[in-house]
Design an enzyme around this catalytic site. Structure first.
Site, PDB file in Angstrom:
ATOM      1  N   ARG A 146      32.449  42.167  36.550  1.00 56.41           N
ATOM      2  CA  ARG A 146      32.801  42.864  35.317  1.00 56.41           C
ATOM      3  C   ARG A 146      31.576  43.295  34.524  1.00 56.41           C
ATOM      4  NH1 ARG A 146      36.481  37.940  33.621  1.00 56.41           N
ATOM      5  NH2 ARG A 146      34.792  37.072  34.868  1.00 56.41           N
ATOM      6  N   LYS A 171      36.674  22.458  36.165  1.00 56.06           N
ATOM      7  CA  LYS A 171      37.438  23.585  35.625  1.00 56.06           C
ATOM      8  C   LYS A 171      38.687  23.055  34.927  1.00 56.06           C
ATOM      9  CE  LYS A 171      35.546  27.583  36.890  1.00 56.06           C
ATOM     10  NZ  LYS A 171      35.475  28.821  36.131  1.00 56.06           N
ATOM     11  N   HIS A 218      42.374  40.616  38.336  1.00 56.20           N
ATOM     12  CA  HIS A 218      42.371  40.022  39.683  1.00 56.20           C
ATOM     13  C   HIS A 218      43.242  40.847  40.637  1.00 56.20           C
ATOM     14  CE1 HIS A 218      41.639  36.033  37.399  1.00 56.20           C
ATOM     15  NE2 HIS A 218      40.511  36.348  37.997  1.00 56.20           N
ATOM     16  N   SER A 263      40.426  35.238  32.434  1.00 54.29           N
ATOM     17  CA  SER A 263      41.443  34.189  32.361  1.00 54.29           C
ATOM     18  C   SER A 263      41.246  33.342  31.111  1.00 54.29           C
ATOM     19  CB  SER A 263      41.368  33.299  33.602  1.00 54.29           C
ATOM     20  OG  SER A 263      41.639  34.046  34.759  1.00 54.29           O
TER      21      SER A 263
HETATM   22  P1  ADP Z   1      35.900  31.769  39.087  1.00 52.89           P
HETATM   23  O1  ADP Z   1      36.195  30.557  38.294  1.00 52.89           O
HETATM   24  O2  ADP Z   1      35.584  31.477  40.529  1.00 52.89           O
HETATM   25  O3  ADP Z   1      34.947  32.748  38.466  1.00 52.89           O
HETATM   26  P2  ADP Z   1      38.064  33.522  38.302  1.00 52.89           P
HETATM   27  O4  ADP Z   1      39.495  33.268  38.576  1.00 52.89           O
HETATM   28  O5  ADP Z   1      37.629  33.517  36.888  1.00 52.89           O
HETATM   29  O6  ADP Z   1      37.314  32.462  39.189  1.00 52.89           O
HETATM   30  O7  ADP Z   1      37.613  34.903  38.940  1.00 52.89           O
HETATM   31  C1  ADP Z   1      37.705  35.156  40.311  1.00 52.89           C
HETATM   32  C2  ADP Z   1      36.990  36.460  40.629  1.00 52.89           C
HETATM   33  O8  ADP Z   1      37.649  37.534  39.994  1.00 52.89           O
HETATM   34  C3  ADP Z   1      35.539  36.521  40.161  1.00 52.89           C
HETATM   35  O9  ADP Z   1      34.767  37.235  41.100  1.00 52.89           O
HETATM   36  C4  ADP Z   1      35.623  37.296  38.881  1.00 52.89           C
HETATM   37  O10 ADP Z   1      34.410  37.970  38.599  1.00 52.89           O
HETATM   38  C5  ADP Z   1      36.722  38.265  39.225  1.00 52.89           C
HETATM   39  N1  ADP Z   1      37.400  38.757  38.039  1.00 52.89           N
HETATM   40  C6  ADP Z   1      37.901  38.037  37.017  1.00 52.89           C
HETATM   41  N2  ADP Z   1      38.456  38.833  36.092  1.00 52.89           N
HETATM   42  C7  ADP Z   1      38.306  40.106  36.548  1.00 52.89           C
HETATM   43  C8  ADP Z   1      38.630  41.404  36.020  1.00 52.89           C
HETATM   44  N3  ADP Z   1      39.217  41.541  34.836  1.00 52.89           N
HETATM   45  N4  ADP Z   1      38.301  42.485  36.759  1.00 52.89           N
HETATM   46  C9  ADP Z   1      37.674  42.344  37.947  1.00 52.89           C
HETATM   47  N5  ADP Z   1      37.310  41.161  38.494  1.00 52.89           N
HETATM   48  C10 ADP Z   1      37.622  40.051  37.802  1.00 52.89           C
END
Ligand code: ADP
Length: 152
Positions: free
Chosen positions: A91, A42, A18, A134
């Site tokens: 990803r 969630k 992130h 996450s």
């Molecule tokens: P959501 O529940 O909305 O998917 P996340 O917190 O899991 O929220 O992810 C938020 C954003 O960050 C999403 O667009 C996700 O694809 C991106 N993201 C999550 N992990 C990574 C990573 N390791 N590298 C790049 N982008 C990521």
């Protein structure tokens, strides 16, 4: 006009993947608003308030990053904040299908007369971080593993 992007997510927890999207977003936008969504469905390990304050600490010296918590639709938050863009990371092919649908719906529902629709900008994950999610970090934490290398 300032270019403002909302980077919405659960960020439970906020990982180095992130953080890399925020860093790269700052090259494209004047301001990146990291927006912690508190929507139904969630799991929440740490409270939203804790996540907001942890993120505010991480970005305390970066005036172009703002951290907020929100409920409701991301496009409504974007309008409230004067943001023209939604920033997301991709990803994998699996992420892409979901992100494409979200981007299309968000453009559709924000396409009111007299304004531009809220555009989604997708950044391809750095291969060094593409395996980090996450949910995997939470699972490792649950079994007592040190996850600090995955966190900013
Ligand atoms: P959501 O529940 O909305 O998917 P996340 O917190 O899991 O929220 O992810 C938020 C954003 O960050 C999403 O667009 C996700 O694809 C991106 N993201 C999550 N992990 C990574 C990573 N390791 N590298 C790049 N982008 C990521």
């Amino acid at each position: 006009m300032k270019r403002i992007a909302i980077f919405p997510g659960s960020f439970n927890p906020f990982t180095i993947g992130h953080a890399d999207i925020v860093r790269r977003g700052l090259a494209l936008f004047d301001t990146v608003i990291v927006a912690i969504g508190c929507n139904a469905g969630k799991t929440t390990d740490s409270s939203v308030d804790e996540r907001v304050s942890a993120l505010a600490r991480i970005y305390k010296d970066e005036s172009r990053v703002k951290v907020v918590a929100y409920t409701g639709l991301t496009v409504d938050l974007a309008r409230r904040e004067g943001a023209q863009f939604i920033l997301r990371g991709v990803r994998s092919v699996k992420d892409f299908e979901y992100e494409r649908d979200m981007a299309t719906v968000n453009a559709e529902i924000s396409d009111e007369s007299g304004t531009f629709p809220v555009e989604t900008v997708l950044l391809v994950s750095d291969p060094r971080y593409a395996h980090i999610s996450s949910s995997i970090v939470r699972e490792l934490q649950a079994y007592g593993r040190d996850v600090s290398s995955y966190l900013p």
